[in-house]
Design a protein around this motif. Structure first.
Motif, PDB file in Angstrom:
ATOM      1  N   HIS A  95       1.232  -1.079  -0.422  1.00  0.00           N
ATOM      2  CA  HIS A  95      -0.361  -0.004  -0.187  1.00  0.00           C
ATOM      3  C   HIS A  95       1.363   1.124   0.273  1.00  0.00           C
ATOM      4  CE1 HIS A  95      -2.580   3.339   2.127  1.00  0.00           C
ATOM      5  NE2 HIS A  95      -2.825   2.639   1.459  1.00  0.00           N
ATOM      6  N   THR A  96       1.570   1.270   0.594  1.00  0.00           N
ATOM      7  CA  THR A  96       2.313   2.079   1.313  1.00  0.00           C
ATOM      8  C   THR A  96       3.600   2.593  -0.525  1.00  0.00           C
ATOM      9  OG1 THR A  96       3.463   1.873   2.935  1.00  0.00           O
ATOM     10  CG2 THR A  96       4.214   3.438   2.254  1.00  0.00           C
ATOM     11  N   ARG A  97       4.159   1.419  -1.193  1.00  0.00           N
ATOM     12  CA  ARG A  97       4.572   1.894  -2.387  1.00  0.00           C
ATOM     13  C   ARG A  97       3.444   2.677  -3.373  1.00  0.00           C
ATOM     14  NH1 ARG A  97       4.757  -1.655  -6.302  1.00  0.00           N
ATOM     15  NH2 ARG A  97       3.562  -3.397  -5.590  1.00  0.00           N
ATOM     16  N   LEU A  98       2.747   1.866  -3.594  1.00  0.00           N
ATOM     17  CA  LEU A  98       0.994   1.908  -4.339  1.00  0.00           C
ATOM     18  C   LEU A  98       1.068   3.369  -3.791  1.00  0.00           C
ATOM     19  CD1 LEU A  98       1.640  -1.161  -5.882  1.00  0.00           C
ATOM     20  CD2 LEU A  98      -1.293   0.024  -5.705  1.00  0.00           C
ATOM     21  N   ARG A  99       0.614   3.828  -3.199  1.00  0.00           N
ATOM     22  CA  ARG A  99       0.133   5.235  -2.962  1.00  0.00           C
ATOM     23  C   ARG A  99       1.206   6.597  -3.202  1.00  0.00           C
ATOM     24  NH1 ARG A  99      -4.951   7.435   0.244  1.00  0.00           N
ATOM     25  NH2 ARG A  99      -4.061   9.296   0.925  1.00  0.00           N
ATOM     26  N   SER A 100       2.611   5.999  -3.238  1.00  0.00           N
ATOM     27  CA  SER A 100       3.574   7.435  -2.789  1.00  0.00           C
ATOM     28  C   SER A 100       4.040   7.422  -4.803  1.00  0.00           C
ATOM     29  CB  SER A 100       5.090   5.867  -3.161  1.00  0.00           C
ATOM     30  OG  SER A 100       6.072   7.203  -2.923  1.00  0.00           O
ATOM     31  N   LEU A 101       3.821   6.024  -5.400  1.00  0.00           N
ATOM     32  CA  LEU A 101       3.822   6.605  -6.890  1.00  0.00           C
ATOM     33  C   LEU A 101       2.368   6.969  -7.402  1.00  0.00           C
ATOM     34  CD1 LEU A 101       4.845   2.716  -7.958  1.00  0.00           C
ATOM     35  CD2 LEU A 101       5.590   4.842  -8.256  1.00  0.00           C
ATOM     36  N   VAL A 102       0.994   6.982  -6.855  1.00  0.00           N
ATOM     37  CA  VAL A 102      -0.044   7.690  -7.260  1.00  0.00           C
ATOM     38  C   VAL A 102      -0.505   8.790  -6.391  1.00  0.00           C
ATOM     39  CG1 VAL A 102      -2.424   7.670  -7.236  1.00  0.00           C
ATOM     40  CG2 VAL A 102      -1.026   5.263  -6.834  1.00  0.00           C
ATOM     41  N   THR A 103       0.204   9.726  -5.541  1.00  0.00           N
ATOM     42  CA  THR A 103       0.456  10.919  -4.769  1.00  0.00           C
ATOM     43  C   THR A 103       1.491  11.838  -5.938  1.00  0.00           C
ATOM     44  OG1 THR A 103       0.646  10.103  -2.618  1.00  0.00           O
ATOM     45  CG2 THR A 103       1.237  11.913  -2.857  1.00  0.00           C
ATOM     46  N   LYS A 104       2.385  10.988  -6.657  1.00  0.00           N
ATOM     47  CA  LYS A 104       3.872  11.413  -6.983  1.00  0.00           C
ATOM     48  C   LYS A 104       2.609  12.312  -8.448  1.00  0.00           C
ATOM     49  CE  LYS A 104       7.651   9.390  -5.364  1.00  0.00           C
ATOM     50  NZ  LYS A 104       8.895   8.398  -6.176  1.00  0.00           N
ATOM     51  N   ALA A 105       1.931  11.231  -8.512  1.00  0.00           N
ATOM     52  CA  ALA A 105       1.258  11.520 -10.306  1.00  0.00           C
ATOM     53  C   ALA A 105      -0.077  12.216  -9.509  1.00  0.00           C
ATOM     54  CB  ALA A 105       0.700  10.252 -10.805  1.00  0.00           C
ATOM     55  N   PHE A 106      -0.865  12.546  -8.372  1.00  0.00           N
ATOM     56  CA  PHE A 106      -1.854  13.077  -8.208  1.00  0.00           C
ATOM     57  C   PHE A 106      -1.803  14.442  -8.025  1.00  0.00           C
ATOM     58  CE2 PHE A 106      -6.002  11.411  -8.917  1.00  0.00           C
ATOM     59  CZ  PHE A 106      -7.403  12.355  -7.894  1.00  0.00           C
ATOM     60  N   THR A 107      -0.568  15.038  -8.074  1.00  0.00           N
ATOM     61  CA  THR A 107       0.023  16.366  -7.518  1.00  0.00           C
ATOM     62  C   THR A 107      -1.365  17.468  -7.595  1.00  0.00           C
ATOM     63  OG1 THR A 107       0.061  17.458  -9.673  1.00  0.00           O
ATOM     64  CG2 THR A 107       1.696  15.956  -8.604  1.00  0.00           C
ATOM     65  N   ALA A 108      -1.317  18.181  -6.842  1.00  0.00           N
ATOM     66  CA  ALA A 108      -1.791  20.309  -6.355  1.00  0.00           C
ATOM     67  C   ALA A 108      -2.069  20.462  -7.145  1.00  0.00           C
ATOM     68  CB  ALA A 108      -1.232  20.452  -5.212  1.00  0.00           C
ATOM     69  N   ARG A 109      -0.787  20.539  -8.239  1.00  0.00           N
ATOM     70  CA  ARG A 109      -1.228  21.306  -9.781  1.00  0.00           C
ATOM     71  C   ARG A 109      -1.894  20.806 -10.785  1.00  0.00           C
ATOM     72  NH1 ARG A 109       0.450  20.899 -14.818  1.00  0.00           N
ATOM     73  NH2 ARG A 109       1.153  19.009 -14.273  1.00  0.00           N
ATOM     74  N   ARG A 110      -1.791  19.604 -10.765  1.00  0.00           N
ATOM     75  CA  ARG A 110      -2.991  18.774 -11.799  1.00  0.00           C
ATOM     76  C   ARG A 110      -4.097  19.239 -11.068  1.00  0.00           C
ATOM     77  NH1 ARG A 110      -1.540  14.957 -14.860  1.00  0.00           N
ATOM     78  NH2 ARG A 110       0.549  14.127 -13.771  1.00  0.00           N
TER      79      ARG A 110
END
Length: 401
Positions: A95-110
């Motif tokens: 869960h930690t690994r996947l959430r970290s990857l998605v968080t990097k793509a799901f940015t505040a700017r986006r």
């Protein structure tokens, strides 16, 4: 310390669908935890008090992985690995690994970049309804808006959106008269996602799905099943929760004209009002099921390891021991005064909460500005809710303006 109850209580589906807050209040008053049999025959434990629910949402002993369910216990919808390997079924470290990857793509700017597209979508949907003077606010506004927004975020062309809403509805609230519908929806959704991901591999763009495909194809830590499951989760959760928040929130405002008037007079309070509306009648009465990895004691009752545990967000958000006068809609209530759990708590806190808040804020603001005479189009008692205890949403919301 109390031992496990020998005879589960049955759950009144009609009562929980029609008025979950009264039904959960009775359970909460009777005790902090109950062993129940749900309408689909599942034996489970339901936890009702705010403090217990909040604590267990973040308790590492409460696993989301179905591998920790006792044999023959949990009976959920069987999904293929390509849809099942998502954040709602995983514990650390996966869960930690996947959430970290998605968080990097799901940015505040986006997310911030979606403000103008969301506004255009909301205006376009109302433009189509205003000449008629009436609408089903679910079918004509609340449902198509989040679908369009999520597809905008992921970079899914309008021509490729298929029958996504129908498939999602079949998974959220399966039709007992058509037992094969959910299975058909799973197959259709999986084919759709495979085609979509293949398309993005040949036509990379500046969107979230292209970013996730790039992470996967970069040989990093995202498997093909995990990629497909993440897209499935973003699509389904991003649709379901927002459509219910918009529908339930609009109904709550129409049923409380004094609060609606206050919001029209003080539109700057809208963001705070969204928090109160999410607490008052949120989209998910129950958090995703948990399985204790060891015996857990709640309110003096021991829940054995591997049992299915349902944490009642609806009950916690209306617990008078934590929220003063919880049955009262108060749009000027300070967020800190409730600390609602609608978006979860701990490591499983909803990743899409900022986007959901933005969508609901814009959707309600647009309704209030453009429809000054918005009113229910049918008597309140004629409204119908989805026939499930796992989602709180209207089947339709007829309105006039």
């Amino acid at each position: 310390m109390q031992a496990a109850a020998e005879t589960p209580e049955s759950v009144d589906l009609a009562a929980l669908v029609a008025d979950p807050y009264t039904a959960y209040a009775r359970l909460r008053d009777a005790g902090p935890v109950h062993r129940i049999t749900t309408p689909d025959g599942l034996s489970a434990w339901v936890v009702t008090g705010y403090d217990d629910v909040r604590q267990l949402l973040a308790d590492p002993r409460m696993s989301l992985s179905k591998r920790n369910a006792r044999p023959g216990g949990y009976r959920g919808l069987a999904l293929p690995p390509a849809l099942d390997a998502n954040l709602l079924n995983l514990d650390p470290p996966d869960h930690t690994r996947l959430r970290s990857l998605v968080t990097k793509a799901f940015t505040a700017r986006r997310i911030a970049d979606l403000r103008d597209p969301i506004q255009r979508i909301a205006d376009r949907l109302l433009d189509a309804s205003i000449p008629r003077g009436h609408a089903d606010l679910i079918a004509d506004y609340a449902a198509p808006l989040p679908i369009a927004v999520i597809c905008e975020l992921l970079g899914i062309p309008e021509t490729d959106r298929g029958d996504f809403r129908g498939w999602t509805d079949a998974l959220i609230a399966p039709d007992p008269a058509r037992p094969s519908a959910a299975k058909e929806a799973v197959g259709n959704m999986l084919r759709f996602l495979h085609q979509l991901i293949a398309h993005k591999r040949t036509r990379h763009a500046d969107d979230l799905l292209s970013t996730l495909v790039e992470v996967r194809d970069g040989g990093d830590r995202l498997t093909e099943d995990e990629l497909t499951s993440l897209v499935f989760l973003i699509l389904s959760a991003g649709y379901e929760n927002v459509v219910h928040l918009i529908g339930n929130g609009t109904l709550a405002l129409l049923e409380h004209p004094d609060q609606l008037r206050t919001l029209r007079e003080k539109p700057e309070r809208l963001e705070g009002a969204v928090e109160e509306l999410a607490r008052f009648d949120g989209p998910a009465p129950l958090a995703i099921r948990r399985f204790p990895v060891e015996d857990v004691t709640v309110g003096g009752v021991t829940i054995p390891a591997g049992e299915t545990v349902l944490l009642s967000i609806a009950s916690a958000n209306h617990d008078p021991r934590r929220i003063p006068q919880p049955q009262r809609l108060d749009l000027e209530r300070e967020r800190s005064a409730s600390g609602h759990l609608t978006f979860g708590q701990g490591i499983h806190y909803c990743l899409g909460a900022p986007l959901a808040r933005l969508e609901v804020t814009i959707a309600l603001d647009t309704l209030l500005r453009r429809l000054p005479h918005l009113a229910l189009g049918v008597p309140r008692e004629r409204l119908r809710w989805r026939p499930t205890i796992r989602a709180r949403g209207l089947l339709a919301l007829p309105v006039t303006f």
